[in-house]
Design an enzyme around this catalytic site. Structure first.
Site, PDB file in Angstrom:
ATOM      1  N   THR A 193      -1.101   1.725   6.386  1.00  0.00           N
ATOM      2  CA  THR A 193      -0.699   0.563   5.589  1.00  0.00           C
ATOM      3  C   THR A 193      -0.590  -0.653   6.502  1.00  0.00           C
ATOM      4  O   THR A 193      -0.115  -0.537   7.628  1.00  0.00           O
ATOM      5  CB  THR A 193       0.644   0.808   4.874  1.00  0.00           C
ATOM      6  N   GLY A 194      -1.047  -1.797   6.021  1.00  0.00           N
ATOM      7  CA  GLY A 194      -0.961  -3.010   6.847  1.00  0.00           C
ATOM      8  C   GLY A 194      -2.137  -3.914   6.550  1.00  0.00           C
ATOM      9  O   GLY A 194      -2.803  -3.773   5.519  1.00  0.00           O
ATOM     10  N   TYR A 195      -2.409  -4.867   7.457  1.00  0.00           N
ATOM     11  CA  TYR A 195      -3.547  -5.769   7.288  1.00  0.00           C
ATOM     12  C   TYR A 195      -4.845  -4.992   7.423  1.00  0.00           C
ATOM     13  O   TYR A 195      -5.225  -4.563   8.518  1.00  0.00           O
ATOM     14  CB  TYR A 195      -3.523  -6.864   8.354  1.00  0.00           C
ATOM     15  N   GLY A 196      -5.542  -4.825   6.315  1.00  0.00           N
ATOM     16  CA  GLY A 196      -6.704  -3.969   6.274  1.00  0.00           C
ATOM     17  C   GLY A 196      -7.775  -4.316   7.278  1.00  0.00           C
ATOM     18  O   GLY A 196      -8.395  -3.428   7.883  1.00  0.00           O
ATOM     19  N   ARG A 228     -12.998  -8.844  -2.066  1.00  0.00           N
ATOM     20  CA  ARG A 228     -12.601  -8.354  -0.732  1.00  0.00           C
ATOM     21  C   ARG A 228     -12.236  -6.859  -0.817  1.00  0.00           C
ATOM     22  O   ARG A 228     -11.550  -6.414  -1.719  1.00  0.00           O
ATOM     23  CB  ARG A 228     -11.414  -9.169  -0.239  1.00  0.00           C
ATOM     24  N   ILE A 229     -12.710  -6.101   0.151  1.00  0.00           N
ATOM     25  CA  ILE A 229     -12.356  -4.684   0.242  1.00  0.00           C
ATOM     26  C   ILE A 229     -11.666  -4.465   1.583  1.00  0.00           C
ATOM     27  O   ILE A 229     -12.155  -4.922   2.626  1.00  0.00           O
ATOM     28  CB  ILE A 229     -13.616  -3.796   0.112  1.00  0.00           C
ATOM     29  N   GLY A 230     -10.540  -3.791   1.557  1.00  0.00           N
ATOM     30  CA  GLY A 230      -9.770  -3.577   2.789  1.00  0.00           C
ATOM     31  C   GLY A 230     -10.066  -2.239   3.446  1.00  0.00           C
ATOM     32  O   GLY A 230     -11.125  -1.626   3.236  1.00  0.00           O
ATOM     33  N   ASP A 231      -9.120  -1.777   4.230  1.00  0.00           N
ATOM     34  CA  ASP A 231      -9.282  -0.518   4.965  1.00  0.00           C
ATOM     35  C   ASP A 231      -9.057   0.715   4.094  1.00  0.00           C
ATOM     36  O   ASP A 231      -9.581   1.803   4.388  1.00  0.00           O
ATOM     37  CB  ASP A 231      -8.270  -0.457   6.124  1.00  0.00           C
ATOM     38  N   THR A 273       0.794  -1.243   0.000  1.00  0.00           N
ATOM     39  CA  THR A 273       0.000   0.000   0.000  1.00  0.00           C
ATOM     40  C   THR A 273       0.825   1.293   0.000  1.00  0.00           C
ATOM     41  O   THR A 273       1.831   1.391   0.678  1.00  0.00           O
ATOM     42  CB  THR A 273      -0.887  -0.013   1.263  1.00  0.00           C
TER      43      THR A 273
HETATM   44  N1  GLY Z   1      -4.082  -2.082   3.871  1.00  0.00           N
HETATM   45  C1  GLY Z   1      -4.347  -2.570   2.601  1.00  0.00           C
HETATM   46  C2  GLY Z   1      -5.266  -3.686   2.578  1.00  0.00           C
HETATM   47  O1  GLY Z   1      -5.344  -4.457   3.525  1.00  0.00           O
HETATM   48  O2  GLY Z   1      -5.940  -3.862   1.597  1.00  0.00           O
END
Ligand code: GLY
Length: 309
Positions: free
Chosen positions: A228-231, A205-208, A177
């Site tokens: 940035t990271g695990y959405g 899938r939609i992230g943050d 990201t």
């Molecule tokens: N932070 C980006 C995502 O998880 O999609």
């Protein structure tokens, strides 16, 4: 009276040791330095923070080093599905697109959503119809699907995992990201974030990143934030707005708020990732729970800095 400008950009959080497997450190540093220099020119010339964050993210999206635009990672079906959002701290106007394909610069489509003003987020087919209406630049799938990304997906599938771009499952990884935050000479803040998401993510899938308050936030009264990271972890902690709330309710500056946000992310959901922040006085900061965060900044018109850790 003109105020000193500030700019901070990131190219994703992750494990620094993975850099040696693909682009070298110098490639990241050079690209960050070049984007900061281009952003500086625009801010010094009096361009609005909103224009500058869009411009900087365009440059990051066009560079295949980064997981956004051209360099986007692949989903479980081997397709690119991108998310992006932009926010103006002057009036809290915002625009976002989710799960879009073929759009060359998703952040510019998000900007169009902001400018149209009727909605904040458009997704999937509806966003593509809107892109057609706006005559947004599109590219065929081949533009996005690189050999490195195909190998990366195969490695994630072999490991039976969905991964961050910046997580190593094989010696083929890139960092994730991208984002930018700016404060212009009129004291206005803006923030933008764009991503291809997670490697081997589910279709749809939609992230943050496109969710205002999770992956991006800007308010002139507090700060601008790009995450940035695990959405999923940033969605569950509404992290970008949480950082802003640390400024609003606790009176923290950028450094304290960025660190408090990451501490909260780790405490609540053992989150992995990072944030970049500029506060309403133009102070720049970043914090992360991963070993690396590719980022660079110019604070109050000063020297440009770049850090990978
Ligand atoms: N932070 C980006 C995502 O998880 O999609």
């Amino acid at each position: 009276m003109a105020q000193p400008y500030s700019l901070i950009i990131h190219g994703g959080a992750g494990a620094l040791e993975d850099l040696k497997y693909e682009a070298g450190e110098s490639e990241f540093k050079e690209s960050i330095a070049a984007i900061l220099a281009a952003g500086r020119q625009r801010l010094a010339a009096g361009n609005a923070a909103l224009d500058v964050v869009e411009y900087c993210v365009n440059l990051l999206e066009d560079n295949p080093l980064y997981n956004a635009g051209k360099g986007s990672v692949l989903n479980e079906n081997g397709q690119v599905e991108m998310d992006a959002a932009i926010m103006n701290g002057r009036d809290l106007s915002a625009g976002a697109v989710a799960c879009v394909k073929t759009i060359k610069n998703p952040i510019s489509l998000a900007r169009q959503v902001l400018e149209q003003g009727d909605h904040v987020m458009l997704a999937s087919e509806g966003a593509l119809a809107f892109a057609k209406f706006c005559e947004a630049a599109t590219c065929p799938d081949e533009y996005f699907i690189t050999e490195a990304r195909v190998k990366q997906l195969a490695a994630a599938k072999a490991a039976g995992r969905m991964t961050l771009d910046h997580e190593r499952v094989a010696p083929i990884q890139k960092l994730g990201t991208v984002g930018a935050v700016a404060r212009d000479i009129n004291g206005n803040l803006a923030a933008a974030t764009s991503t291809g998401g997670l490697v081997n993510k589910r279709w749809g899938r939609i992230g943050d990143t496109p969710v205002i308050g999770a992956g991006v936030y800007a308010d002139n009264e507090t700060c601008g934030v790009s995450a940035t990271g695990y959405g999923e972890q940033f969605l569950r902690t509404v992290l970008a707005k949480t950082v802003s709330d640390f400024v609003y309710f606790k009176g923290m500056d950028a450094a304290a708020a960025a660190q408090a946000g990451i501490d909260y992310l780790v405490k609540k959901v053992q989150g992995e990732g990072g944030v970049i922040v500029i506060d309403n006085a133009g102070r720049c900061s970043a914090a992360q729970s991963t070993s690396g965060l590719i980022h660079g900044w110019i604070e109050l018109g000063g020297e440009a800095h770049c850090k990978l850790g």
